[in-house]
Motif scaffolding. Sequence first.
Motif, mmCIF file in Angstrom:
data_model
loop_
_atom_site.group_PDB
_atom_site.id
_atom_site.type_symbol
_atom_site.label_atom_id
_atom_site.label_comp_id
_atom_site.label_asym_id
_atom_site.label_seq_id
_atom_site.Cartn_x
_atom_site.Cartn_y
_atom_site.Cartn_z
ATOM 1 N N GLY A 206 11.052 2.395 22.256
ATOM 2 C CA GLY A 206 12.441 2.583 21.852
ATOM 3 C C GLY A 206 12.483 3.041 20.411
ATOM 4 O O GLY A 206 11.883 4.042 20.044
ATOM 5 N N ASN A 207 13.139 2.274 19.569
ATOM 6 C CA ASN A 207 13.244 2.600 18.149
ATOM 7 C C ASN A 207 12.307 1.767 17.286
ATOM 8 O O ASN A 207 12.475 1.691 16.059
ATOM 9 C CB ASN A 207 14.684 2.408 17.664
ATOM 10 N N THR A 208 11.303 1.156 17.908
ATOM 11 C CA THR A 208 10.361 0.314 17.185
ATOM 12 C C THR A 208 8.968 0.914 17.244
ATOM 13 O O THR A 208 8.498 1.314 18.311
ATOM 14 C CB THR A 208 10.329 -1.111 17.767
ATOM 15 N N ALA A 235 8.027 -2.057 12.817
ATOM 16 C CA ALA A 235 9.052 -1.464 11.954
ATOM 17 C C ALA A 235 10.031 -0.652 12.782
ATOM 18 O O ALA A 235 9.671 -0.044 13.794
ATOM 19 C CB ALA A 235 8.410 -0.583 10.893
ATOM 20 N N ARG A 236 11.262 -0.636 12.358
ATOM 21 C CA ARG A 236 12.293 0.128 13.040
ATOM 22 C C ARG A 236 12.294 1.564 12.527
ATOM 23 O O ARG A 236 12.127 1.817 11.331
ATOM 24 C CB ARG A 236 13.667 -0.493 12.786
ATOM 25 N N VAL A 237 12.451 2.500 13.451
ATOM 26 C CA VAL A 237 12.597 3.894 13.062
ATOM 27 C C VAL A 237 13.828 4.021 12.173
ATOM 28 O O VAL A 237 14.901 3.501 12.491
ATOM 29 C CB VAL A 237 12.734 4.790 14.311
ATOM 30 N N GLY A 238 13.674 4.671 11.049
ATOM 31 C CA GLY A 238 14.756 4.782 10.083
ATOM 32 C C GLY A 238 14.690 3.734 8.999
ATOM 33 O O GLY A 238 15.412 3.816 8.003
ATOM 34 N N ALA A 239 13.811 2.743 9.175
ATOM 35 C CA ALA A 239 13.629 1.706 8.148
ATOM 36 C C ALA A 239 12.141 1.409 8.000
ATOM 37 O O ALA A 239 11.709 0.255 7.986
ATOM 38 C CB ALA A 239 14.404 0.441 8.519
ATOM 39 N N LEU A 240 11.352 2.446 7.883
ATOM 40 C CA LEU A 240 9.899 2.309 7.816
ATOM 41 C C LEU A 240 9.459 1.890 6.417
ATOM 42 O O LEU A 240 10.073 2.290 5.419
ATOM 43 C CB LEU A 240 9.231 3.636 8.187
ATOM 44 N N PRO A 241 8.395 1.109 6.306
ATOM 45 C CA PRO A 241 7.893 0.679 4.991
ATOM 46 C C PRO A 241 7.084 1.808 4.336
ATOM 47 O O PRO A 241 5.850 1.772 4.274
ATOM 48 C CB PRO A 241 7.020 -0.524 5.344
ATOM 49 N N LEU A 242 7.782 2.795 3.828
ATOM 50 C CA LEU A 242 7.131 4.014 3.344
ATOM 51 C C LEU A 242 6.278 3.767 2.105
ATOM 52 O O LEU A 242 5.260 4.435 1.912
ATOM 53 C CB LEU A 242 8.190 5.080 3.069
ATOM 54 N N ASP A 243 6.663 2.823 1.267
ATOM 55 C CA ASP A 243 5.840 2.524 0.094
ATOM 56 C C ASP A 243 4.479 1.972 0.518
ATOM 57 O O ASP A 243 3.445 2.301 -0.088
ATOM 58 C CB ASP A 243 6.552 1.516 -0.811
ATOM 59 N N ALA A 244 4.474 1.144 1.551
ATOM 60 C CA ALA A 244 3.209 0.588 2.035
ATOM 61 C C ALA A 244 2.344 1.676 2.668
ATOM 62 O O ALA A 244 1.114 1.661 2.537
ATOM 63 C CB ALA A 244 3.481 -0.528 3.047
ATOM 64 N N SER A 280 9.770 12.647 9.893
ATOM 65 C CA SER A 280 10.202 13.698 10.815
ATOM 66 C C SER A 280 9.688 13.452 12.230
ATOM 67 O O SER A 280 10.376 13.755 13.218
ATOM 68 C CB SER A 280 9.735 15.066 10.305
ATOM 69 N N THR A 281 8.482 12.882 12.344
ATOM 70 C CA THR A 281 7.913 12.622 13.674
ATOM 71 C C THR A 281 8.688 11.534 14.405
ATOM 72 O O THR A 281 8.948 11.624 15.606
ATOM 73 C CB THR A 281 6.439 12.218 13.538
ATOM 74 N N THR A 282 9.063 10.483 13.699
ATOM 75 C CA THR A 282 9.746 9.375 14.369
ATOM 76 C C THR A 282 11.227 9.636 14.594
ATOM 77 O O THR A 282 11.810 9.109 15.555
ATOM 78 C CB THR A 282 9.597 8.074 13.529
#
Length: 290
Positions: A206-208, A235-244, A280-282
């Motif tokens: 889904g969105n996870t 992690a939820r798509v749209g709220a990914l831990p991008l810094d990590a 962009s992929t997610t």
Amino acid sequence: MKPAPFVHHAPRTVEEAVAVLAQVGPDGKVLAGGQSLVPVLNMRLASPGHLVDVNGVAGLDTVEVTAEHVRVGALVRHAGLERHDGAAAALPLLRQAVRHVAHPAIRTRGTTVGSLAHADPAGEMPAVAVLTGAVLEVTGPRGTREVAADGFFLGPLETVLEADELVVAVRFGRLPAGTRTGFAESARRSGDYALAGVALAVSTDGNTVTGARASFVSVTPVPDVLVLTPVLAGARVGALPLDAVTEAVRAHVDPESDIHAGADYRRMLAAELTVRSLVSTTTGVREGAA
């Protein structure tokens, strides 16, 4: 400059090609597309006494799609793989990556298997090979063997391939259903070698996000895989831990400085490309789309 003198061999079968390679040993080079080999010869960075031209060997120019893999023969040109709708449907990452290979004119002649055998760290297809768990089919005077992509590359321009062996095909593994893939790279000019690049495979429920893996171009001595699942799972798509994600990529890659870019810049670029491609992929939204 022009190449040093060499003897041209034109075998008609795989068996004939292997026999010639066994005869000439380390003084021989295989010629398929020649888009990496010929410039090296012209600059006399290599001076083999024998070129074994396999373009006349029948049966090496096919793409086969099965439930488990996409098999690409040694004479399949990049452009042919790019246009193959069956391969793109089965493994979209192939088309996503091959579109970044050099210029269209180069892709009409260069071969996917040849780019793997050349083992250039700046090549796109080695990164795809390790990410998809590809297997290379190798034949030589001692028989045939299969080599997993993650054990094929020993270093820049170096593989486990013996001088009398020939890669006849590569089998790119198909990814599980629900896997989303992406490919991104940055070069000084379109068609130039990438300063950095990334191939991604992300699984979702889904969105996870349930799993994620990445491989890189131009920033590791040999292509390898960074498992991002510990960072992204749950992690939820749209709220990914991008810094990590950025920290994980920066810690993983090992770029070198050259006349085009410093190691620190390449490291930063690899992390930024990974983050952008992951988003962009997610989300399914390409960078720059409205």
